[in-house]
Design an enzyme around this catalytic site. Sequence first.
Site, PDB file in Angstrom:
ATOM      1  N   ILE A 159      -1.791  -5.209  -6.471  1.00 43.10           N
ATOM      2  CA  ILE A 159      -2.765  -4.164  -6.200  1.00 43.10           C
ATOM      3  C   ILE A 159      -3.093  -3.377  -7.460  1.00 43.10           C
ATOM      4  O   ILE A 159      -3.700  -2.314  -7.396  1.00 43.10           O
ATOM      5  CB  ILE A 159      -2.243  -3.204  -5.104  1.00 43.10           C
ATOM      6  CG1 ILE A 159      -0.888  -2.609  -5.502  1.00 43.10           C
ATOM      7  CG2 ILE A 159      -2.129  -3.921  -3.772  1.00 43.10           C
ATOM      8  CD1 ILE A 159      -0.329  -1.605  -4.518  1.00 43.10           C
ATOM      9  N   ASP A 160      -2.696  -3.916  -8.618  1.00 48.17           N
ATOM     10  CA  ASP A 160      -2.862  -3.171  -9.872  1.00 48.17           C
ATOM     11  C   ASP A 160      -4.217  -3.390 -10.543  1.00 48.17           C
ATOM     12  O   ASP A 160      -4.517  -2.751 -11.558  1.00 48.17           O
ATOM     13  CB  ASP A 160      -1.742  -3.512 -10.858  1.00 48.17           C
ATOM     14  CG  ASP A 160      -1.578  -5.015 -11.068  1.00 48.17           C
ATOM     15  OD1 ASP A 160      -2.602  -5.733 -11.058  1.00 48.17           O
ATOM     16  OD2 ASP A 160      -0.434  -5.473 -11.237  1.00 48.17           O
ATOM     17  N   HIS A 175      -4.071  -8.075  -0.832  1.00 44.70           N
ATOM     18  CA  HIS A 175      -3.503  -6.845  -0.278  1.00 44.70           C
ATOM     19  C   HIS A 175      -4.311  -5.615  -0.668  1.00 44.70           C
ATOM     20  O   HIS A 175      -3.808  -4.495  -0.599  1.00 44.70           O
ATOM     21  CB  HIS A 175      -2.054  -6.681  -0.733  1.00 44.70           C
ATOM     22  CG  HIS A 175      -1.154  -7.748  -0.199  1.00 44.70           C
ATOM     23  ND1 HIS A 175       0.012  -8.138  -0.834  1.00 44.70           N
ATOM     24  CD2 HIS A 175      -1.243  -8.524   0.903  1.00 44.70           C
ATOM     25  CE1 HIS A 175       0.591  -9.103  -0.134  1.00 44.70           C
ATOM     26  NE2 HIS A 175      -0.150  -9.359   0.912  1.00 44.70           N
ATOM     27  N   CYS A 183     -11.330   7.336   3.637  1.00 45.12           N
ATOM     28  CA  CYS A 183     -10.840   8.360   4.558  1.00 45.12           C
ATOM     29  C   CYS A 183     -10.444   7.708   5.870  1.00 45.12           C
ATOM     30  O   CYS A 183     -11.195   6.892   6.426  1.00 45.12           O
ATOM     31  CB  CYS A 183     -11.927   9.411   4.796  1.00 45.12           C
ATOM     32  SG  CYS A 183     -11.503  10.621   6.068  1.00 45.12           S
ATOM     33  N   CYS A 186     -13.271   9.510   8.658  1.00 46.41           N
ATOM     34  CA  CYS A 186     -14.716   9.246   8.614  1.00 46.41           C
ATOM     35  C   CYS A 186     -15.074   7.975   7.859  1.00 46.41           C
ATOM     36  O   CYS A 186     -16.242   7.612   7.773  1.00 46.41           O
ATOM     37  CB  CYS A 186     -15.449  10.443   8.012  1.00 46.41           C
ATOM     38  SG  CYS A 186     -15.163  10.694   6.229  1.00 46.41           S
ATOM     39  N   CYS A 207      -9.975  14.212   2.271  1.00 45.30           N
ATOM     40  CA  CYS A 207     -11.369  13.785   2.181  1.00 45.30           C
ATOM     41  C   CYS A 207     -12.273  14.999   1.958  1.00 45.30           C
ATOM     42  O   CYS A 207     -12.283  15.937   2.757  1.00 45.30           O
ATOM     43  CB  CYS A 207     -11.762  13.050   3.457  1.00 45.30           C
ATOM     44  SG  CYS A 207     -13.505  12.592   3.526  1.00 45.30           S
ATOM     45  N   GLY A 293       4.546 -16.168 -10.611  1.00 44.28           N
ATOM     46  CA  GLY A 293       5.135 -14.840 -10.502  1.00 44.28           C
ATOM     47  C   GLY A 293       5.268 -14.297  -9.101  1.00 44.28           C
ATOM     48  O   GLY A 293       5.071 -13.102  -8.886  1.00 44.28           O
ATOM     49  N   SER A 295       7.717 -14.790  -5.289  1.00 42.63           N
ATOM     50  CA  SER A 295       8.768 -15.465  -4.532  1.00 42.63           C
ATOM     51  C   SER A 295       8.271 -15.925  -3.173  1.00 42.63           C
ATOM     52  O   SER A 295       9.028 -16.512  -2.407  1.00 42.63           O
ATOM     53  CB  SER A 295       9.968 -14.523  -4.347  1.00 42.63           C
ATOM     54  OG  SER A 295       9.559 -13.323  -3.713  1.00 42.63           O
ATOM     55  N   THR A 320      12.489 -17.152 -11.021  1.00 45.59           N
ATOM     56  CA  THR A 320      13.553 -17.674 -10.167  1.00 45.59           C
ATOM     57  C   THR A 320      13.020 -18.801  -9.299  1.00 45.59           C
ATOM     58  O   THR A 320      11.813 -18.868  -9.035  1.00 45.59           O
ATOM     59  CB  THR A 320      14.122 -16.562  -9.265  1.00 45.59           C
ATOM     60  OG1 THR A 320      13.048 -16.032  -8.459  1.00 45.59           O
ATOM     61  CG2 THR A 320      14.719 -15.432 -10.091  1.00 45.59           C
TER      62      THR A 320
END
Length: 442
Positions: A159-160, A175, A183, A186, A207, A293, A295, A320
Amino acid sequence: MIHQLKEKGMSWWIKEYVLKRAIPIPKLLYAFDIVLCRELRDKRPKTLLFFLKVALSRQLSRRDKLPAYNTVDDAVNLLRNSKRIIILTGAGISVSCGIPDFRSENGLYAMLKQRGEYDLDDPQQIQIYPSNFTPSPCHHFIKFIEDRGQLLRNYTQNIDTLETLAGVKNVLQCHGSFASASCIECRTRVPGKDIEDDILRQRIPLCKVCQANAAQARAAVAAAKKQEQSKKKRRKSGNPWDGDHSEDEDEKGIPKVGVMKPDITFFGEKLDDRFDRCLEMDREKVDLLIVIGTSLKVAPVADMILHIPHSVPQILINKTPVKHINPDIVLLGNADDVVVHLCERLGWELPRAKTRPEATREGLRKRPSVETGKPPPQPPRRVGNSHVWLFEGAEGGNWLETLEIDSREPSVFGDSPLSQADEDEEQVDSHNDRGAKRARVI
């Protein structure tokens, strides 16, 4: 039937065998070695369809590795020749930007667990707000593939918004992201920057539209109340207000002021329908899947790998092992190191990326962009005769040691002769200290 399921997907399979051919679901289940008792066979079609989907999902999770792909050379050739690549990314591609991942040995969950500052049962119980970060080599790698016309789509769990900052256009932020906020009352949407100051100062972002509407409504109520009171005679006590008036009555008709929620999908919330639509379209076109990157622990994005045709080659790049999937080539290590190595082999030059703070158990420490005296990166090392290769930063513990022993047996992976480059690498390894080599594996 199983081949069609793994190539065409569950939706097509159900339409073909349940709707078009009208084969009874208990009979289809029997084909998968599932026998329903009489009481269950008489259940409603919706219940029987649920049983069938469970059986189909179990089959989809059993992907057979493609024996034609095993080496780093194979990965390089796939990257060079594929035309419609899906890249599925997770937190591991942003670690070098200063945003820690969750589940690795030095991830955020391990850091918080060690400190004991939060009573967390799962890493999903914490959110990270992106600040002033710059894209990593992995983000630039995705952009480079897009510029070459090879990217079908980048599905990211992050989400960056660093993919967008790197210039990637064809990205689906599964995501959501902090790029905007809405808001909850509304549905007014604003840029994410509008609420950043409130979040960083640990204030609840409210808001402004709702606040303005509420203020306007309160002014109207106050004006109406004043007008009503002016028509009434003052009481002998001199109190101009009715004695039965309450503050609750003042709030009647006043709209609620909503909280501005970042447009991200919190755990337990349903993903946007665009995810399903894109996956349905892309599964018909994709010719290579690269997972970087992640899992693959969080559904439903983690399950998308099951719905890609099983004949499509799969490459896993991760710190991993991901033990519940069966990719064709596994490149373990720091994701940036892996993609840089692949690009060097391909003759691709990535844009220079500024090095950002890196997460450690002690917190976030700054890593210099140029580390003097650092030895050049070691070439990747193959684990036995397997399809797993180790780069700097690889983790795996006993799983890797067991794989190295088991993969030496010809019957495990069949005949997979080494390329000339592999043979040369094996000869170099034979001159290295065997004890040190095994220590690195463990």
